[in-house]
Motif scaffolding. Sequence first.
Motif, short mmCIF file in Angstrom:
data_model
loop_
_atom_site.label_atom_id
_atom_site.label_comp_id
_atom_site.label_asym_id
_atom_site.label_seq_id
_atom_site.Cartn_x
_atom_site.Cartn_y
_atom_site.Cartn_z
N PHE A 560 0.84 -1.20 0.00
CA PHE A 560 0.00 0.00 0.00
C PHE A 560 0.88 1.25 0.00
O PHE A 560 2.09 1.20 0.25
CB PHE A 560 -0.92 0.01 1.22
N GLU A 561 0.27 2.37 -0.28
CA GLU A 561 1.00 3.64 -0.24
C GLU A 561 1.45 3.93 1.20
O GLU A 561 0.72 3.65 2.16
CB GLU A 561 0.11 4.78 -0.75
N TRP A 569 5.79 -3.43 7.96
CA TRP A 569 4.58 -4.09 8.50
C TRP A 569 3.30 -3.30 8.18
O TRP A 569 2.23 -3.90 8.07
CB TRP A 569 4.71 -4.25 10.03
N ASP A 570 3.41 -2.01 8.07
CA ASP A 570 2.22 -1.16 7.87
C ASP A 570 1.70 -1.19 6.43
O ASP A 570 0.54 -0.83 6.20
CB ASP A 570 2.55 0.28 8.26
N ILE A 571 2.53 -1.57 5.48
CA ILE A 571 2.11 -1.51 4.08
C ILE A 571 2.05 -2.88 3.41
O ILE A 571 1.63 -2.99 2.25
CB ILE A 571 3.07 -0.61 3.26
N PHE A 572 2.39 -3.93 4.14
CA PHE A 572 2.47 -5.26 3.55
C PHE A 572 1.11 -5.97 3.61
O PHE A 572 0.37 -5.85 4.60
CB PHE A 572 3.52 -6.10 4.27
N SER A 573 0.82 -6.74 2.53
CA SER A 573 -0.38 -7.57 2.51
C SER A 573 -0.22 -8.65 1.44
O SER A 573 0.33 -8.39 0.37
CB SER A 573 -1.64 -6.74 2.22
N LEU A 574 -0.70 -9.85 1.77
CA LEU A 574 -0.81 -10.90 0.76
C LEU A 574 -2.07 -10.65 -0.08
O LEU A 574 -3.05 -10.06 0.41
CB LEU A 574 -0.90 -12.28 1.41
N ARG A 604 -2.00 -9.15 11.88
CA ARG A 604 -1.61 -8.38 13.05
C ARG A 604 -1.61 -9.25 14.30
O ARG A 604 -0.69 -9.14 15.14
CB ARG A 604 -2.57 -7.20 13.23
N LEU A 605 -2.62 -10.13 14.42
CA LEU A 605 -2.63 -11.05 15.56
C LEU A 605 -1.41 -11.97 15.52
O LEU A 605 -0.76 -12.22 16.55
CB LEU A 605 -3.92 -11.90 15.53
N ARG A 606 -1.10 -12.48 14.32
CA ARG A 606 0.05 -13.36 14.20
C ARG A 606 1.36 -12.62 14.50
O ARG A 606 2.29 -13.17 15.10
CB ARG A 606 0.10 -13.94 12.78
N ARG A 607 1.46 -11.38 14.10
CA ARG A 607 2.66 -10.60 14.38
C ARG A 607 2.84 -10.40 15.87
O ARG A 607 3.97 -10.56 16.41
CB ARG A 607 2.58 -9.25 13.67
#
Length: 787
Positions: A560-561, A569-574, A604-607
């Motif tokens: 994401f931007e 961590w704030d911009i990552f996604s599968l 986030r829970l997993r992190r």
Amino acid sequence: MGEMEIDIWLDNLVRRWVDDGDVENALETARRLLGSGMCPPPSVRLEAHEVLIDGLVRRRVVRPGGGAEEAGLLGEMATELAAGGCRRPGALLYLLSALEGVAEGLGRQRKSTMTGANAIPVERERPGEMAKTGTGTSPLMQSRATHSTDGMIPRLGSIFDCRVEEEPGMDSENQVPSRPKPERESLEILLVRDLLFTAQGIDGTLIKIRPGKEGPLIHVTVQLSLPVEKLVREIGQLGLLFVAIQSNLKLMTADRLGAVVQSFAAAVEVELDDYYRQLSQLRLRLEENPSAMTLRRLYVWALNPRENLSFLEQTCEHVRDKRGGSLASAVFARTKHGDPGLAALSLRLFRRVCAPIGESLYKWIREGELDDPAEEFFITENPDTPSGRQWTDGHLLREGMLPSFISREIANKALMTGRIIAFLRLECDNLEWITSRRESQTRTAGRCIRFEPSMVPPQEDVNVIVEREARIAFRRLKDQLLHKYNFLGHCANIKRYILLGQGDFVHGLMISLTPELNKPASLILRSTLINILETEFRNAAGGDDTGEESALEHLDIRLFESTPEEIGWDIFSLDYRLANSPLSVVFSKPVMKNYLRLFGFLWRLRRVDHILRSNWLSQRPVLLLAQCREKRGVSHETFQIKKFSILRSKMMDLIRNVQYYVMIEALETPWRTLQVRADEAEDLNGLIAAHDTYLADMCDNALLSASHRQILDALCQVLGLIVELTELIGRQQFPSLGQGSLPLERMIAIDGKLNSWLHQFYSLLSESCSSNPDSKLVYLLQRLDVK
């Protein structure tokens, strides 16, 4: 001669030939004849009466048995009439001359029953004895027939006495200004022939169609008696109706080229073709036997065609401004007629008008194609459909074109069936299957759906056809989506990888990505993350990834931007991409957006769980050393180490309970429901609805719905404080162990906030479960053992 003297003349004349008992009736008849058409035509001017009298006198001289004496008496009579004040002496003499022929006939008839020239008859022949004469007519009618052959004397009582409106001329024999006076037979034939032309909107010799203020009018160029003229005008209505129909058809087809409008015009023309055929038969009969075709017979024949033409003209007026399904609805409304003949006529129109609609409907539900340049069909393509909504908004119902004989339910089902066929043809590469069905249907039943107001076997109702085609289309689509394109398999892949159900894969991915995601967001390289993803995917597959290769093809990483303060961590996604698959109709952009929301929460829970585990592993030697030194004496640092170890254990217990609830209660239960509903779905909308329900249930159970927004916010605050506190502990060292000082004040402040948010989270969770005891959150409340 005044009116009184004329009455005396008439009285003497009548009493000479009529019995005393019939004098009054005869006088009344004679007076009526004076004002009838037996006199010379009114177009003859008054000054021409002298010429007329002269002609009558000369006729007396030249006729057989005549003489100068009779001619002289006639001349004297004319002189006395003119001197007595009679304005039209010639007309009166013309009448007396006509009556003379009747008198002579009666005189010949009376010779056999009279004793002398002036004797009174002994017995008059009764009406019932007329048949004994051998001809079947009375003496009076025989006298008419005898004298009607005389061109000089018109018949008495003939309804065809008339004059043709031509330029005045002089009779060659009598030198009298006159118009040709056709005989009854020739005039009637002329009128009949003209009426047959007028019935087709063509002007005849005597009868023409002229424009009027309120429409075309029948114009007769001859003067006829009132009964004949009324008869002619009644028959002439055929022509007026015919012209009105042709005008309406011309207006309808001039500016509208729709198939339904053209079909209506063609249907009316077919009815007019039958009308032409009947007129041709009448003309043929007229040519073969002119005397057999009379005005009255033509009038009787015209009754039924006039009724049909009137119905057609009214129908044309009713539908003139309509088109497409609206026009078909208007024609359908007129099929409910009480007259069987007109009901059959309207039914023929209805069948032909609905043919284009039937063809368009057939093509749509069998081939998924629209061919509607004039926009007459009740289904239309939406050119403004947003990307990703082709299935739901690509084709719509056109309300104004929906025929009244097709229900809204069937129209929606036809819309859905066509969508499915178009989807199979364009997205699922099923053109061969569609073509084979089209060819088989063409061989058996043609390529059109027929509409009937009241269906009778073996005609199939349109509802039955649409229902059958809908079942066949969806059965094919369901087979393609569930088996060929593996719909449930993709749902399972999303559950394993996007919803983090594959534990070994998620654990390895978390460990491998942590060094990269701890970097600032601006330093993150997508290619590096992709390589890590592929490596961990194959590691989780154990080297045998043939069965999972399809999942790897669709797995992707989305970044994401970012802002300068954010980290990886704030911009990552599968992400799971199905853009070029037919399943994109189910996994649309809004659907995938919800999946990404679920991934963000679960990730986030997993992190947090991963951070707590890592912190426990890193702090375990410190804890063991502190426990060894505790035997020598309790120090303040040892007390703090044990305190934070207990707090970490509580936080790990909270995260594990929340993860268990989400993975088991929030995700597994909707998944089992989806498997059942996908198999029971009756159409594609049912399949989409089953998946949407599955996704909505997961979001609601995972606190991502709007009703649980406050609970989610409180939990997110707790997770953020856990991460902050854990990282702070991990960065600190203990002085007694040869390390720096511990910032106790900062850690105590974070601990206070954490307890406050935990209390708020538990309170909101308890309130939600109290207001909705059936909610899945009850299981979370029980696992957390909140009191």
